[in-house]
Design an enzyme around this catalytic site. Structure first.
Site, PDB file in Angstrom:
ATOM      1  N   SER A  79       1.172   4.133  -2.923  1.00  0.00           N
ATOM      2  CA  SER A  79       0.881   5.472  -2.838  1.00  0.00           C
ATOM      3  C   SER A  79       2.208   6.280  -3.332  1.00  0.00           C
ATOM      4  CB  SER A  79       0.624   5.781  -1.309  1.00  0.00           C
ATOM      5  OG  SER A  79       1.832   5.721  -0.640  1.00  0.00           O
TER       6      SER A  79
ATOM      7  N   ALA B  96       0.641  -1.118   0.082  1.00  0.00           N
ATOM      8  CA  ALA B  96      -0.074  -0.106  -0.170  1.00  0.00           C
ATOM      9  C   ALA B  96       0.842   1.192   0.154  1.00  0.00           C
ATOM     10  CB  ALA B  96      -1.065   0.177   1.183  1.00  0.00           C
ATOM     11  N   TYR B  97       1.911   1.174   1.012  1.00  0.00           N
ATOM     12  CA  TYR B  97       2.792   2.318   0.930  1.00  0.00           C
ATOM     13  C   TYR B  97       3.620   2.690  -0.399  1.00  0.00           C
ATOM     14  CZ  TYR B  97       6.522   5.540   2.548  1.00  0.00           C
ATOM     15  OH  TYR B  97       7.432   6.475   2.591  1.00  0.00           O
ATOM     16  N   ALA B  98       4.014   1.546  -1.157  1.00  0.00           N
ATOM     17  CA  ALA B  98       4.836   1.586  -2.430  1.00  0.00           C
ATOM     18  C   ALA B  98       3.981   2.038  -3.471  1.00  0.00           C
ATOM     19  CB  ALA B  98       5.368   0.412  -2.811  1.00  0.00           C
TER      20      ALA B  98
END
Length: 246
Positions: free
Chosen positions: A158, A154-156
């Protein structure tokens, strides 16, 4: 030709802690006046302003949610009123929650998309409207977009959106002598990085770099200072600052 950055005005979103704070201090050391935009921790923001002033530059702290277009517009207004026209905009504000995809908390996904993606666009929109010729916009991505660590999906994702925006915005600002780049740090010794990780995890990740250590906020701040100052021929790029981790 070396650019004299003295008397330039910079906004650093997420400038109260971690990499953002190191960036604010480094820009101040280069002679730039710096507005620290923070989400909630006024005490840390005031301390960051103290470091800016200790370097001989003017500093102010402004509270704003980077994903709130009204609050960000007011922050830019205030900077222009109190410090002057804006030359440099650095958006280091971000959140990170690590979960495997099958266990992903969708509320956490939404939060990361709101701050990391919407926040990037909200800040970039104001920067694109207001920044002076000769200015620089610096966003933040992450080396995880290339390292592909489990649980960082999810972080990557974003930050992948940030990487998509940067070269497009650089072309949209063509002819205005404004550069747009992103810095993609590798593992860096910040509160955000250490949160939720065991010492075994930290040691393993630190070992990924040939330098055999974590990066420091100051390592990343040097890259940002280059892009925000003399690095005028670097434009529309994602600059990976990770000590050689691959």
């Amino acid at each position: 030709m070396f650019m004299n950055t003295a008397s330039r005005i910079a906004i650093v979103a997420g400038g109260s802690r971690g990499i953002g704070r190191a960036v604010a201090s480094r820009l101040a050391a280069a002679g730039q006046d710096v507005a620290v935009v923070y989400a909630s921790n006024a005490k840390e923001a005031d301390a960051a302003v103290g470091e800016i002033e200790a370097a001989g530059s003017r500093g102010i702290a402004l509270q704003a949610d980077v994903a709130d277009e009204v609050a960000v517009a007011v922050a830019f207004d205030t900077v222009e009123e109190r410090l002057g026209p804006v030359d440099v905009v650095v958006n280091a504000a971000g959140v990170m929650a690590l979960q495997p995809t099958r266990e992903l908390d969708l509320a956490q996904l939404d939060r990361q998309l709101r701050i990391n993606v919407r926040g990037t666009f909200v800040v970039a929109r104001q920067a694109a409207r207001r920044i002076r010729p000769g200015g620089a916009i610096v966003a933040f991505s992450t080396s995880v977009t290339r390292l592909h660590h489990p649980a960082f999906g999810a972080y990557a994702a974003s930050k992948g959106a940030v990487e998509a925006l940067v070269p497009i915005l650089a072309k949209e600002l063509g002819g205005r002598d404004v550069t747009v780049n992103a810095v993609a740090p590798g593992p860096t010794a910040t509160e955000l990085f250490f949160d939720g990780k065991s010492q075994q995890d930290i040691d393993r990740i630190a070992g990924l770099s040939p330098m055999k250590r974590l990066g420091t906020p100051q390592d990343i701040a040097e890259v940002v200072a280059f892009l925000a100052g003399p690095g005028r021929w670097v434009n529309g790029q994602i600059v990976f600052a990770n000590g050689g981790a691959a």
